[in-house]
Motif scaffolding. Structure first.
Motif, PDB file in Angstrom:
ATOM      1  N   GLU A  96       0.860  -1.169   0.000  1.00  0.00           N
ATOM      2  CA  GLU A  96       0.000   0.000   0.000  1.00  0.00           C
ATOM      3  C   GLU A  96       0.906   1.231   0.000  1.00  0.00           C
ATOM      4  O   GLU A  96       1.828   1.325   0.797  1.00  0.00           O
ATOM      5  CB  GLU A  96      -0.876  -0.018   1.252  1.00  0.00           C
ATOM      6  CG  GLU A  96      -1.776   1.158   1.401  1.00  0.00           C
ATOM      7  CD  GLU A  96      -2.581   1.088   2.684  1.00  0.00           C
ATOM      8  OE1 GLU A  96      -3.683   1.636   2.696  1.00  0.00           O
ATOM      9  OE2 GLU A  96      -2.103   0.491   3.669  1.00  0.00           O
ATOM     10  N   LEU A 132     -12.002  -0.298  -1.391  1.00  0.00           N
ATOM     11  CA  LEU A 132     -11.118   0.737  -0.848  1.00  0.00           C
ATOM     12  C   LEU A 132     -10.812   1.827  -1.860  1.00  0.00           C
ATOM     13  O   LEU A 132     -10.574   2.983  -1.487  1.00  0.00           O
ATOM     14  CB  LEU A 132      -9.812   0.113  -0.349  1.00  0.00           C
ATOM     15  CG  LEU A 132      -9.946  -0.831   0.848  1.00  0.00           C
ATOM     16  CD1 LEU A 132      -8.621  -1.517   1.130  1.00  0.00           C
ATOM     17  CD2 LEU A 132     -10.441  -0.076   2.061  1.00  0.00           C
ATOM     18  N   ASP A 133     -10.780   1.469  -3.146  1.00  0.00           N
ATOM     19  CA  ASP A 133     -10.452   2.426  -4.199  1.00  0.00           C
ATOM     20  C   ASP A 133     -11.348   2.163  -5.409  1.00  0.00           C
ATOM     21  O   ASP A 133     -11.040   1.278  -6.215  1.00  0.00           O
ATOM     22  CB  ASP A 133      -8.973   2.309  -4.572  1.00  0.00           C
ATOM     23  CG  ASP A 133      -8.541   3.342  -5.596  1.00  0.00           C
ATOM     24  OD1 ASP A 133      -9.373   4.171  -6.009  1.00  0.00           O
ATOM     25  OD2 ASP A 133      -7.364   3.312  -5.982  1.00  0.00           O
TER      26      ASP A 133
END
Length: 85
Positions: free
Chosen positions: A33, A80-81
């Motif tokens: 990440e 998350l994205d």
């Protein structure tokens, strides 16, 4: 933020104790990440299961479990994205 799957490997697998043709296992997924230019490494142990089909050998079962876990990681990344394809 960037979240990338960099490695995936089968950690364990076994036949389901009660359901015929079901194989369960745990898959180790390593993700990186990147937030604000800093990289963080995450190691996850993902439970997965598949239905064994006729003609599947051990390599096919291992691959199917890893693919199932990769799809789970893909769904998490998408949550998350939302720009992740």
């Amino acid at each position: 933020m960037s979240l990338e799957l960099i490695d995936i490997a089968l950690a364990e697998r076994q036949d389901h104790p009660h359901l015929e043709n079901r194989v369960t296992g745990k898959v180790k997924a390593v993700l990186t990440e990147t937030i604000d230019g800093r990289e963080q490494r995450h190691e996850l142990l993902i439970p997965a299961w598949i239905e064994r089909e006729a003609g599947m050998d051990d390599a096919d079962i291992d691959l199917a479990l890893m693919l199932k876990a990769a799809k789970i990681v893909g769904r998490v990344r998408a949550q998350l994205d939302p720009t992740v394809p």
